[in-house]
Design a protein around this motif. Structure first.
Motif, mmCIF file in Angstrom:
data_model
loop_
_atom_site.group_PDB
_atom_site.id
_atom_site.type_symbol
_atom_site.label_atom_id
_atom_site.label_comp_id
_atom_site.label_asym_id
_atom_site.label_seq_id
_atom_site.Cartn_x
_atom_site.Cartn_y
_atom_site.Cartn_z
ATOM 1 N N ARG A 137 0.836 -1.207 0.000
ATOM 2 C CA ARG A 137 0.000 0.000 0.000
ATOM 3 C C ARG A 137 0.864 1.249 0.000
ATOM 4 N NH1 ARG A 137 -1.152 3.026 4.102
ATOM 5 N NH2 ARG A 137 -0.762 1.461 5.704
ATOM 6 N N GLU A 138 1.912 1.230 0.815
ATOM 7 C CA GLU A 138 2.780 2.410 0.878
ATOM 8 C C GLU A 138 3.555 2.618 -0.427
ATOM 9 O OE1 GLU A 138 3.541 3.301 5.552
ATOM 10 O OE2 GLU A 138 5.215 2.521 4.383
ATOM 11 N N LEU A 139 3.988 1.531 -1.045
ATOM 12 C CA LEU A 139 4.750 1.653 -2.288
ATOM 13 C C LEU A 139 3.913 2.288 -3.396
ATOM 14 C CD1 LEU A 139 6.635 -1.770 -2.272
ATOM 15 C CD2 LEU A 139 7.715 0.482 -2.305
ATOM 16 N N VAL A 140 2.614 1.960 -3.403
ATOM 17 C CA VAL A 140 1.727 2.493 -4.443
ATOM 18 C C VAL A 140 1.144 3.847 -4.036
ATOM 19 C CG1 VAL A 140 -0.518 2.071 -5.546
ATOM 20 C CG2 VAL A 140 1.198 0.256 -5.468
ATOM 21 N N GLY A 141 1.019 4.063 -2.743
ATOM 22 C CA GLY A 141 0.445 5.314 -2.271
ATOM 23 C C GLY A 141 -1.073 5.289 -2.229
ATOM 24 N N ALA A 142 -1.641 4.100 -2.338
ATOM 25 C CA ALA A 142 -3.097 3.952 -2.250
ATOM 26 C C ALA A 142 -3.410 2.518 -1.845
ATOM 27 C CB ALA A 142 -3.766 4.249 -3.600
ATOM 28 N N GLY A 143 -4.487 2.358 -1.135
ATOM 29 C CA GLY A 143 -4.884 1.028 -0.689
ATOM 30 C C GLY A 143 -5.961 0.400 -1.548
ATOM 31 N N GLU A 144 -6.538 1.212 -2.435
ATOM 32 C CA GLU A 144 -7.626 0.699 -3.270
ATOM 33 C C GLU A 144 -7.565 1.358 -4.634
ATOM 34 O OE1 GLU A 144 -11.345 0.436 -1.240
ATOM 35 O OE2 GLU A 144 -12.515 0.496 -3.101
ATOM 36 N N LEU A 145 -7.594 0.528 -5.663
ATOM 37 C CA LEU A 145 -7.509 1.000 -7.037
ATOM 38 C C LEU A 145 -8.556 0.287 -7.881
ATOM 39 C CD1 LEU A 145 -3.677 0.382 -7.371
ATOM 40 C CD2 LEU A 145 -4.706 2.646 -7.167
ATOM 41 N N ARG A 146 -8.964 0.913 -8.971
ATOM 42 C CA ARG A 146 -9.798 0.228 -9.963
ATOM 43 C C ARG A 146 -8.893 -0.093 -11.145
ATOM 44 N NH1 ARG A 146 -12.713 0.376 -6.284
ATOM 45 N NH2 ARG A 146 -14.702 1.458 -5.977
ATOM 46 N N GLN A 147 -9.073 -1.284 -11.689
ATOM 47 C CA GLN A 147 -8.211 -1.702 -12.785
ATOM 48 C C GLN A 147 -9.037 -2.403 -13.853
ATOM 49 O OE1 GLN A 147 -4.660 -1.334 -13.108
ATOM 50 N NE2 GLN A 147 -5.181 -2.010 -15.180
ATOM 51 N N GLU A 148 -8.891 -1.960 -15.091
ATOM 52 C CA GLU A 148 -9.542 -2.625 -16.220
ATOM 53 C C GLU A 148 -8.640 -3.775 -16.664
ATOM 54 O OE1 GLU A 148 -12.604 -1.633 -17.395
ATOM 55 O OE2 GLU A 148 -12.525 -3.416 -18.693
ATOM 56 N N LEU A 149 -9.205 -4.945 -16.816
ATOM 57 C CA LEU A 149 -8.426 -6.118 -17.209
ATOM 58 C C LEU A 149 -9.105 -6.809 -18.379
ATOM 59 C CD1 LEU A 149 -7.673 -7.704 -13.692
ATOM 60 C CD2 LEU A 149 -6.099 -6.364 -15.105
ATOM 61 N N PRO A 150 -8.319 -7.543 -19.169
ATOM 62 C CA PRO A 150 -8.937 -8.287 -20.278
ATOM 63 C C PRO A 150 -9.795 -9.438 -19.767
ATOM 64 C CG PRO A 150 -6.602 -8.818 -20.092
ATOM 65 C CD PRO A 150 -6.872 -7.705 -19.127
ATOM 66 N N ALA A 151 -10.702 -9.902 -20.605
ATOM 67 C CA ALA A 151 -11.497 -11.098 -20.261
ATOM 68 C C ALA A 151 -10.540 -12.245 -20.007
ATOM 69 C CB ALA A 151 -12.438 -11.426 -21.411
ATOM 70 N N ALA A 152 -10.950 -13.169 -19.128
ATOM 71 C CA ALA A 152 -10.139 -14.346 -18.784
ATOM 72 C C ALA A 152 -8.920 -13.987 -17.935
ATOM 73 C CB ALA A 152 -9.719 -15.129 -20.024
ATOM 74 N N ALA A 153 -8.917 -12.812 -17.354
ATOM 75 C CA ALA A 153 -7.813 -12.425 -16.484
ATOM 76 C C ALA A 153 -7.825 -13.275 -15.216
ATOM 77 C CB ALA A 153 -7.938 -10.951 -16.109
ATOM 78 N N ASP A 154 -6.630 -13.505 -14.688
ATOM 79 C CA ASP A 154 -6.539 -14.153 -13.372
ATOM 80 C C ASP A 154 -5.804 -13.192 -12.425
ATOM 81 O OD1 ASP A 154 -3.859 -14.395 -14.074
ATOM 82 O OD2 ASP A 154 -3.964 -16.572 -14.414
ATOM 83 N N ALA A 155 -5.537 -13.669 -11.210
ATOM 84 C CA ALA A 155 -4.925 -12.774 -10.223
ATOM 85 C C ALA A 155 -3.562 -12.279 -10.692
ATOM 86 C CB ALA A 155 -4.818 -13.498 -8.882
ATOM 87 N N ARG A 156 -2.857 -13.142 -11.393
ATOM 88 C CA ARG A 156 -1.542 -12.718 -11.888
ATOM 89 C C ARG A 156 -1.663 -11.599 -12.916
ATOM 90 N NH1 ARG A 156 3.139 -14.888 -11.268
ATOM 91 N NH2 ARG A 156 2.248 -16.858 -10.564
ATOM 92 N N THR A 157 -2.697 -11.668 -13.747
ATOM 93 C CA THR A 157 -2.929 -10.598 -14.727
ATOM 94 C C THR A 157 -3.094 -9.259 -13.994
ATOM 95 O OG1 THR A 157 -4.245 -12.242 -15.931
ATOM 96 C CG2 THR A 157 -4.292 -9.987 -16.758
ATOM 97 N N ALA A 158 -3.835 -9.302 -12.888
ATOM 98 C CA ALA A 158 -4.061 -8.071 -12.114
ATOM 99 C C ALA A 158 -2.739 -7.573 -11.526
ATOM 100 C CB ALA A 158 -5.073 -8.339 -11.001
ATOM 101 N N TRP A 159 -1.935 -8.492 -11.000
ATOM 102 C CA TRP A 159 -0.642 -8.098 -10.428
ATOM 103 C C TRP A 159 0.252 -7.498 -11.515
ATOM 104 C CZ3 TRP A 159 1.754 -7.139 -6.008
ATOM 105 C CH2 TRP A 159 3.158 -7.080 -6.014
#
Lengths: 81, 189
Positions: free
Chosen positions: A12-34
């Motif tokens: 959280r500190e590295l990014v400067g936020a604890g919550e973000l919205r992220q658009e991902l492609p269909a069939a994304a998994d957790a790694r895609t989000a990371w």
């Protein structure tokens, strides 16, 4: 799909936020989000090791598939107690 | 209070049994699920938490109280800030209690963890384990604190003389059988 990403403690500190919205492609998994997160915040690079992930408040695997509206959390090594 | 903490005792859980209205009689002095697994910014009251697990057939309550210590790794600690993924921490406490129940079926448990800024000497976590006899109560209590440290999504940010550091312990994986076995082994040693 649109997911919510939750970050805690050092991540959280590295990014400067604890919550973000992220658009991902269909069939994304957790790694895609990371990977999308690291692309936007290169300071996270290398922190995957030791990080756990959770989807909708349940522990998950990096290969867990995501759905539109999911909340995916990245958890650094824990230190409660 | 940091913004990732919740603002009150955490007391909802899908499918949890409330303390009234369900038609299911509760053991007289035992707290409901929502009372027994809690993340809170408020000071922890060991006596109150112990009372949540007692009942007439219970001959022992073992408690563990984790305290903020004034030194760590050669550093003089000033205070700790605890952060939690609160709803998931609560569900993880319930998971840990279910694991303990598999081994000690008669044990009844409460797990309360505090978040926010804690001063030296304050309680960060309280585990209460009740059973008919002391052996199960002690063992279940020890197992639970080991598992909390392994898998509960809670973090401590240590503020010490000269700086601050995130403390990072276990990589949380509730399905890691070796970690669970180690917790059982410590509980039964």
């Amino acid at each position: 799909m649109l997911v919510t990403i939750r970050l805690f403690a050092r991540l959280r500190e590295l990014v400067g936020a604890g919550e973000l919205r992220q658009e991902l492609p269909a069939a994304a998994d957790a790694r895609t989000a990371w990977d999308a997160l690291v692309a936007a915040y290169p300071a996270l690079s290398g922190y995957e090791r030791g990080t756990s992930c959770a989807v909708n408040e349940e522990y998950a695997r990096w290969t867990t598939k995501l759905n539109d509206g999911d909340e995916v959390a990245f958890l650094p090594p824990v230190s409660g107690g | 209070m940091d913004r990732w903490s919740i603002s009150g005792g955490y007391n909802f859980r899908k499918g949890s049994r409330g303390s009234g209205g369900s038609g299911v009689p509760e053991v007289q002095v035992q707290g409901s699920v929502s009372e027994r697994y809690v993340v809170t910014p408020d000071a922890l009251d060991v006596a109150r938490i112990s009372a949540l697990v007692g009942s007439d057939d219970c001959g022992a309550v073992a408690t563990f109280v984790g305290l903020v210590r004034d030194a760590n790794a050669g550093r003089r600690v000033l205070w700790l800030d605890y952060e939690a993924y609160a709803p998931m921490a609560v569900s993880t406490f319930q998971r840990i209690a279910a694991e303990a129940s598999g081994r000690w079926p008669a044990a009844r448990l409460a797990i309360h963890h505090r978040v926010g800024r804690l001063e030296i000497g304050e309680a960060s976590v309280v585990i209460a384990a009740a059973s008919a006899h002391r052996a199960e109560a002690f063992a279940a209590c020890r197992f639970v604190i080991e598992r909390v440290k392994q898998i509960a999504p809670v973090w401590k940010h240590e503020h010490f003389e000269g700086g601050d550091v995130w403390i990072e312990g276990s990589t949380a994986d509730p399905d890691d059988q070796a970690a669970r076995d180690a917790a059982f082994a410590r509980a039964c040693s």
